[in-house]
Design an enzyme around this catalytic site. Sequence first.
Site, PDB file in Angstrom:
ATOM      1  N   ASP A 204      35.704  82.398  65.685  1.00 46.97           N
ATOM      2  CA  ASP A 204      36.735  81.383  65.493  1.00 46.97           C
ATOM      3  C   ASP A 204      37.547  81.158  66.772  1.00 46.97           C
ATOM      4  OD1 ASP A 204      38.371  79.751  63.492  1.00 46.97           O
ATOM      5  OD2 ASP A 204      39.913  81.017  64.392  1.00 46.97           O
ATOM      6  N   GLU A 239      22.084  95.241  69.669  1.00 45.91           N
ATOM      7  CA  GLU A 239      21.629  96.542  69.163  1.00 45.91           C
ATOM      8  C   GLU A 239      21.025  96.418  67.771  1.00 45.91           C
ATOM      9  OE1 GLU A 239      24.904  99.292  69.199  1.00 45.91           O
ATOM     10  OE2 GLU A 239      25.418  98.741  71.267  1.00 45.91           O
TER      11      GLU A 239
HETATM   12  C1  GLC Z   1      39.470  77.267  63.615  1.00 46.70           C
HETATM   13  C2  GLC Z   1      39.191  77.103  62.139  1.00 46.70           C
HETATM   14  C3  GLC Z   1      40.384  76.440  61.504  1.00 46.70           C
HETATM   15  C4  GLC Z   1      41.587  77.323  61.707  1.00 46.70           C
HETATM   16  C5  GLC Z   1      41.804  77.631  63.185  1.00 46.70           C
HETATM   17  C6  GLC Z   1      42.786  78.760  63.381  1.00 46.70           C
HETATM   18  O1  GLC Z   1      39.563  76.048  64.263  1.00 46.70           O
HETATM   19  O2  GLC Z   1      38.010  76.385  61.932  1.00 46.70           O
HETATM   20  O3  GLC Z   1      40.183  76.178  60.146  1.00 46.70           O
HETATM   21  O4  GLC Z   1      42.735  76.694  61.196  1.00 46.70           O
HETATM   22  O5  GLC Z   1      40.616  78.036  63.808  1.00 46.70           O
HETATM   23  O6  GLC Z   1      42.212  79.978  62.997  1.00 46.70           O
END
Ligand code: GLC
Length: 518
Positions: A204, A239
């Site tokens: 993310d 791994e």
């Molecule tokens: C990413 C996710 C989103 C979230 C953001 C903060 O863009 O897809 O949904 O709000 O990260 O974690």
Amino acid sequence: MADTGTDTWWRGAAIYQVYLRSFADGNGDGIGDLAGLRARLPYLAELGVDAIWLNPWYPSPMADGGYDVADYRAIDPSFGDLAEAEAYIEEAHALGIRTIIDIVPNHGSDQQDWFVQALAAGPGSAERERFLFCDGREGGLPPNDWQSIFNGPAWTQVADGQWYLHLFAPEQPDFNWRNPEVVEEFHAILRFWLDRGVDGIRIDSAAVLFKDLDCVEESYTDHDDVHEVYRGWRRITDEYEGRFLVGEMWMPDQERFALYLRPDEMQTAFNFDFLSRSWDAAELRASIDLTLTTHVPIGAPPTWVLSNHDVTRPVTKYGRPDTSFSHQDRKHGMQTDPVLGERRARAAALLAMALPGGLYVYQGEELGLPEVEDLPDHLLQDPLWVRSGGTDRGRDGCRVPIPWSGKEPPFGFGAGTPWLPQPADWKNLTVESQQADQNSMLALYRDGLKLRRTHLGDGTLTWMDSAEGVLAFTRESLTCITNLTAGAMNLPPHTEVLLTSAPLEEGKLPTDTTAWLR
Ligand code: GLC
Ligand code: CA
């Protein structure tokens, strides 16, 4: 197509994104959960997907739909528990479906142990060093003037006067990636889940981990130091057999983007360029070419994304006068033509399915669900809405629970009232009604995914000569043509039509239609 027996299965995979709390509710509390997902696995197997990407399933106060993670080694009780997560992974594997989980490295939750300890331990403590705590400027001002991605200042002051950085909501404090403890903690978290059989990791907000706090400008994306983090993650995933990383980076500069896909970093990343473009042949062709030239020479498979939990549903977007997408301009309330939107969304889906590399399908995309633009204000939860002072309706409209069956809400989602209300007119969009209709969006996705599996692999494409406004290319045994001109066009002679996104008209390919030919 990806050979599911080798360790690079992900190169050409079709990956279905499950936003767990809106997928299927097994216990009737109105929130989707693992029991609901397990019960619906046969649906996904029949749809023909290779893997499921699950949005964060960890314990979370849900200030940002689970992207505020309070414990990276457990499951939110509203979704199930760890034993059930393991049972789900195994059950999915038995059906030939792999699992990709979401890891959120940039920030945690203000309810996480580490943050609670950091508050208690006070300025100068080792506990604070895990986050980005600073003293403010004179006059009670925060350390700098950065704005958060979710509106408002990126700094929040705590009782002892220090400030902490949060690029997103105040409930999502950013970690200090220059602290080796943070690096090690995430290595341990990766191993925790890889040991439990997950097949891939979605990273993310992957580009924003490092910040130069003394910078006056908001220069927090894409710091060079971030690459060392992913080299470490790659060593760990290597791994294990057949595992991979997919990064989420919204970055306009494709050359910088490609740096994340170097041979010792992530194997793949989401390609958001394609979904951001307007419905226009030159735009789409430029995006496809750009994507291929960034990925193919370095051996990384491109990916194709038409939607996800952060963007406007394609049927709504493609029906608008302006069909481009950007986070800065979500175009809420702009008028849309749903018939035109659906027609183009179908054509776009067949086009994306024919392109070389991996494909992501967001739940409900295969049903042609529209963005729900008239959710009542008091039910909206997205921090983008909560923190915008009513100017941005946020992303809840693409997160409405899935309609499975029946004629009225909750459409088989579960026994209880769904956490966001479904429009009453979704009765023709349920899985049940679309399964009975050979011309439904669902049938198009199922047929397309099946053919894609048989005919297409990773690799590249060859453009054919075509008129302006037409996209035409060949892939292995298949030819794909998308007609974005205003009128119907002739198809090449002596071809067998395998699949079209709309019926041919007197043997011609109508406007806003994609055909697969052999
Ligand atoms: C990413 C996710 C989103 C979230 C953001 C903060 O863009 O897809 O949904 O709000 O990260 O974690
Ligand atoms: Ca539930």
